[in-house]
Design a protein around this motif. Structure first.
Motif, PDB file in Angstrom:
ATOM      1  N   SER A   1       7.350  10.886  -2.128  1.00  0.00           N
ATOM      2  CA  SER A   1       8.316   9.888  -2.602  1.00  0.00           C
ATOM      3  C   SER A   1       9.474   9.739  -1.623  1.00  0.00           C
ATOM      4  N   VAL A   2       9.986  10.871  -1.148  1.00  0.00           N
ATOM      5  CA  VAL A   2      11.100  10.821  -0.193  1.00  0.00           C
ATOM      6  C   VAL A   2      10.660  10.144   1.101  1.00  0.00           C
ATOM      7  N   GLY A   3       9.466  10.485   1.580  1.00  0.00           N
ATOM      8  CA  GLY A   3       8.970   9.883   2.811  1.00  0.00           C
ATOM      9  C   GLY A   3       8.770   8.378   2.696  1.00  0.00           C
ATOM     10  N   THR A   4       8.424   7.900   1.496  1.00  0.00           N
ATOM     11  CA  THR A   4       8.258   6.466   1.303  1.00  0.00           C
ATOM     12  C   THR A   4       9.584   5.738   1.455  1.00  0.00           C
ATOM     13  N   VAL A   5      10.665   6.370   1.001  1.00  0.00           N
ATOM     14  CA  VAL A   5      11.995   5.775   1.181  1.00  0.00           C
ATOM     15  C   VAL A   5      12.285   5.579   2.665  1.00  0.00           C
ATOM     16  N   TRP A   6      11.942   6.597   3.476  1.00  0.00           N
ATOM     17  CA  TRP A   6      12.171   6.477   4.925  1.00  0.00           C
ATOM     18  C   TRP A   6      11.324   5.360   5.517  1.00  0.00           C
ATOM     19  N   SER A   7      10.032   5.333   5.138  1.00  0.00           N
ATOM     20  CA  SER A   7       9.119   4.374   5.762  1.00  0.00           C
ATOM     21  C   SER A   7       9.440   2.937   5.368  1.00  0.00           C
TER      22      SER A   7
ATOM     23  N   GLN B   1       0.823  -1.209   0.000  1.00  0.00           N
ATOM     24  CA  GLN B   1       0.000   0.000   0.000  1.00  0.00           C
ATOM     25  C   GLN B   1       0.855   1.256   0.000  1.00  0.00           C
ATOM     26  N   ALA B   2       2.028   1.203   0.626  1.00  0.00           N
ATOM     27  CA  ALA B   2       2.890   2.381   0.694  1.00  0.00           C
ATOM     28  C   ALA B   2       3.771   2.534  -0.539  1.00  0.00           C
ATOM     29  N   ALA B   3       4.091   1.428  -1.211  1.00  0.00           N
ATOM     30  CA  ALA B   3       5.063   1.449  -2.302  1.00  0.00           C
ATOM     31  C   ALA B   3       4.709   2.376  -3.460  1.00  0.00           C
ATOM     32  N   PRO B   4       3.425   2.478  -3.901  1.00  0.00           N
ATOM     33  CA  PRO B   4       3.133   3.365  -5.031  1.00  0.00           C
ATOM     34  C   PRO B   4       3.589   4.801  -4.827  1.00  0.00           C
ATOM     35  N   ALA B   5       3.639   5.247  -3.581  1.00  0.00           N
ATOM     36  CA  ALA B   5       4.052   6.625  -3.314  1.00  0.00           C
ATOM     37  C   ALA B   5       5.501   6.881  -3.705  1.00  0.00           C
ATOM     38  N   LEU B   6       6.299   5.815  -3.856  1.00  0.00           N
ATOM     39  CA  LEU B   6       7.710   5.992  -4.170  1.00  0.00           C
ATOM     40  C   LEU B   6       7.912   6.690  -5.512  1.00  0.00           C
ATOM     41  N   LEU B   7       7.112   6.342  -6.513  1.00  0.00           N
ATOM     42  CA  LEU B   7       7.235   6.947  -7.840  1.00  0.00           C
ATOM     43  C   LEU B   7       5.973   7.703  -8.253  1.00  0.00           C
ATOM     44  N   VAL B   8       4.814   7.146  -7.933  1.00  0.00           N
ATOM     45  CA  VAL B   8       3.565   7.730  -8.415  1.00  0.00           C
ATOM     46  C   VAL B   8       3.263   9.058  -7.729  1.00  0.00           C
ATOM     47  N   SER B   9       3.833   9.304  -6.533  1.00  0.00           N
ATOM     48  CA  SER B   9       3.574  10.567  -5.836  1.00  0.00           C
ATOM     49  C   SER B   9       3.978  11.774  -6.675  1.00  0.00           C
ATOM     50  N   LEU B  10       5.039  11.641  -7.474  1.00  0.00           N
ATOM     51  CA  LEU B  10       5.457  12.752  -8.330  1.00  0.00           C
ATOM     52  C   LEU B  10       4.367  13.098  -9.336  1.00  0.00           C
ATOM     53  N   LEU B  11       3.749  12.087  -9.923  1.00  0.00           N
ATOM     54  CA  LEU B  11       2.650  12.319 -10.865  1.00  0.00           C
ATOM     55  C   LEU B  11       1.395  12.794 -10.136  1.00  0.00           C
TER      56      LEU B  11
END
Length: 416
Positions: free
Chosen positions: A345-351, A43-53
Motif C-alpha cells: 500500500s505504501v509503495g503504491t502511494v510512491w508509484s 492496474q496499480a491502484a488496487p494495491a493502495l487498499l487491497v494489499s492490506l487484505l
C-alpha cells in the motif's frame, strides 16, 4: 530453489512481454498517451487498499496453495485478454477491467510468491535468495522486452498475452513439487506457540500496528520513499536530460537504458552475497546513489553520463536487495504477509504520486536541477537521520572498579 528460479524467470519474461505489448495496444485503440498511463494506474491502484487484505490472506492460507491458485487466476486473465484481442473484441473498457482484476489478484500473489521463495532455503540464506530473485527479475525483464517484439512481429499482439498465460501456468505446475528447506519458517503455522496467534486474531490492524511501531521499518519506508520519488525515476529524468541538455536522440537514451539494465543485473549478483543486510546498509547505499545522481545531473556530455549510470544502477540494485531482505525477515513469520501488504500500500502511494511530483520539480528546475536537487534531498535526509539516531543512542558510562569489586560475568554469577 533452482526450479522456483526457473519458473520465476519464465513468469517475469511473460509479464514483461504483456506489459510491453499492452502499452502499444492501448495506443493503437485510443491514440492517447494519457490513456496508456491510465491503464497502468488502474492496474496499480488496487494495491493502495487491497494489499492490506491480501497480506492478511497470505498469513491465513497455506502458502503453496495460495500461489498455485493466484497464478492460475492470473493465467486465466491473460488468456481471456488474448482471446479478446485475437477476435478483435477488445476495447478500452475491457482492458481497464482486466487490468483492475489483475491488480487485485497481484495483491495476494506478490507477497505469497516472495515468502514462498524464502521458505525454500535455510534462514541464513534468505538474503542471498532475495538477491537471486532480483537477478531473475532483471534477466526476465530483458528477455521479455526483447521477445515481445519478436512475438508481435510473427504471431500478432494476442500471442504476447497467450505467452504470459502459459508462463503463469508453468509456475502453478511447479509449485506443488517445491519442498521447504529444513528449518525454514513457512508462514504462521511454522511459528512457535508464543509467536503465532489463533487464526481469528490475524487481523489487518495487527500487521499495520507492528509496522508503525517498528522504527527500522518506518525508517526503511522513508528511505525507499524518498529514493523512489526523487532518485529512481530515471526513465523520466534521464530521458529528458539525454534528449534535452545533452542533445541526444532516442538511440542515445536506449544506450543509457541498456547500461541501467546491465548495472541492475550486476547489482543483483552483488546483492545476493549480502549476509546480514540492515536499514543502515540500505541508507548508506541510497545516499551513495543519490550523490552519484547529483554528479550525473551535472554531466557535460553523454559519455560522462554513461560512466556514471552504471554505478548508479549497481548501487540502486544492491540497496533494493538489502531493503527487501530486511522487510521480509524482520517481522515474525506469522506477520510477514501483512507487513508486505502494508508495504504494498505504501509503495503504491510512491508509484502513483512520485511521477507527478517529479514532473513538477522538472518543470521548475529542469532535468539537471531535478537530478541535483533530488539527489541532495535524499543524501541530506539520510545523513540527518543517521545523525539523529547516533545522538539518541545510549552513551556507555565508564565505572572505575574499586578494590574488592567483581565485574562482568563474575558479577552476574554472584548475583545469581
Amino acid at each position: 530453489m533452482r526450479w522456483w528460479s526457473a519458473a520465476n524467470f519464465v513468469s517475469n519474461a511473460g509479464t514483461w512481454m504483456q506489459l510491453t505489448v499492452q502499452n502499444l495496444l492501448v495506443l493503437h485503440i485510443t491514440g492517447s498517451a494519457a490513456a496508456t498511463g491510465l491503464s497502468m494506474s488502474v492496474q496499480a491502484a488496487p494495491a493502495l487498499l487491497v494489499s492490506l487484505l491480501g497480506g492478511a490472506a497470505v498469513d491465513r492460507w497455506p502458502r503453496k496453495l495460495t500461489v498455485t491458485v493466484s497464478q492460475a487466476l492470473l493465467g486465466a486473465v491473460a488468456f481471456t485478454t488474448a482471446l479478446l484481442v485475437a477476435l478483435d473484441r477488445i476495447d478500452m473498457t475491457a482492458l481497464l477491467v482486466l487490468a483492475a482484476v489483475t491488480g487485485v489478484i497481484a495483491t495476494v500473489d506478490g507477497p505469497a510468491c516472495a515468502l514462498l521463495g524464502n521458505d525454500l532455503v535455510p534462514v541464513a540464506d534468505v538474503p542471498s535468495a532475495i538477491g537471486v530473485g532480483a537477478l531473475v527479475h532483471s534477466a526476465g525483464r530483458l528477455a521479455g522486452t526483447a521477445l515481445a517484439g519478436v512475438a508481435v512481429g510473427f504471431l500478432g499482439t494476442a500471442s504476447a498475452y497467450a505467452a504470459n498465460g502459459l508462463s503463469f501456468l508453468f509456475v502453478a505446475s511447479v509449485v506443488p513439487f517445491l519442498r521447504p528447506a529444513a528449518g525454514a519458517a513457512e508462514g504462521a503455522a511454522a511459528a512457535g506457540p508464543r509467536e503465532a496467534p489463533a487464526r481469528a486474531e490475524m487481523t489487518v490492524r495487527e500487521g499495520l500496528a507492528f509496522f508503525v511501531r517498528r522504527p527500522r521499518l518506518v525508517a526503511l519506508a522513508g528511505i525507499t520513499g524518498l529514493s523512489s520519488v526523487f532518485g529512481r525515476n530515471y526513465g523520466l529524468t534521464l530521458a529528458v536530460l539525454v534528449t534535452g541538455p545533452l542533445a541526444g536522440g532516442a538511440g542515445a537514451f536506449g544506450t543509457v537504458s541498456t547500461v541501467l539494465a546491465v548495472g541492475g543485473i550486476i547489482g543483483a549478483v552483488l546483492g545476493a552475497r549480502l549476509r546480514r543486510p540492515s536499514v543502515r546498509t540500505v541508507g548508506l547505499l541510497a545516499a551513495a546513489g543519490a550523490l552519484l545522481q547529483v554528479v550525473a545531473g551535472l554531466s557535460p556530455s553523454l559519455a560522462v553520463l554513461l560512466v556514471l549510470v552504471l554505478p548508479m544502477a549497481v548501487v540502486e540494485s544492491v540497496s533494493d536487495t538489502a531493503g527487501t531482505a530486511v522487510l521480509q525477515t524482520d517481522p515474525p513469520p506469522h506477520l510477514r504477509g501483512r507487513v508486505l501488504g502494508v508495504w504494498g500500500s505504501v509503495g503504491t502511494v510512491w508509484s502513483l504520486g512520485g511521477p507527478p511530483l517529479l514532473g513538477l520539480l522538472m518543470e521548475w528546475a529542469g532535468a539537471r536541477g531535478a537530478l541535483v536537487a533530488g539527489g541532495l534531498l535524499i543524501a541530506g535526509s539520510i545523513g540527518a537521520g543517521l545523525l539523529v539516531r547516533r545522538r539518541g543512542a545510549p552513551v556507555p558510562v565508564p565505572v572505575v572498579a574499586k578494590d574488592g569489586d567483581v565485574t562482568g560475568r563474575e558479577a552476574l554469577g554472584t548475583a545469581a
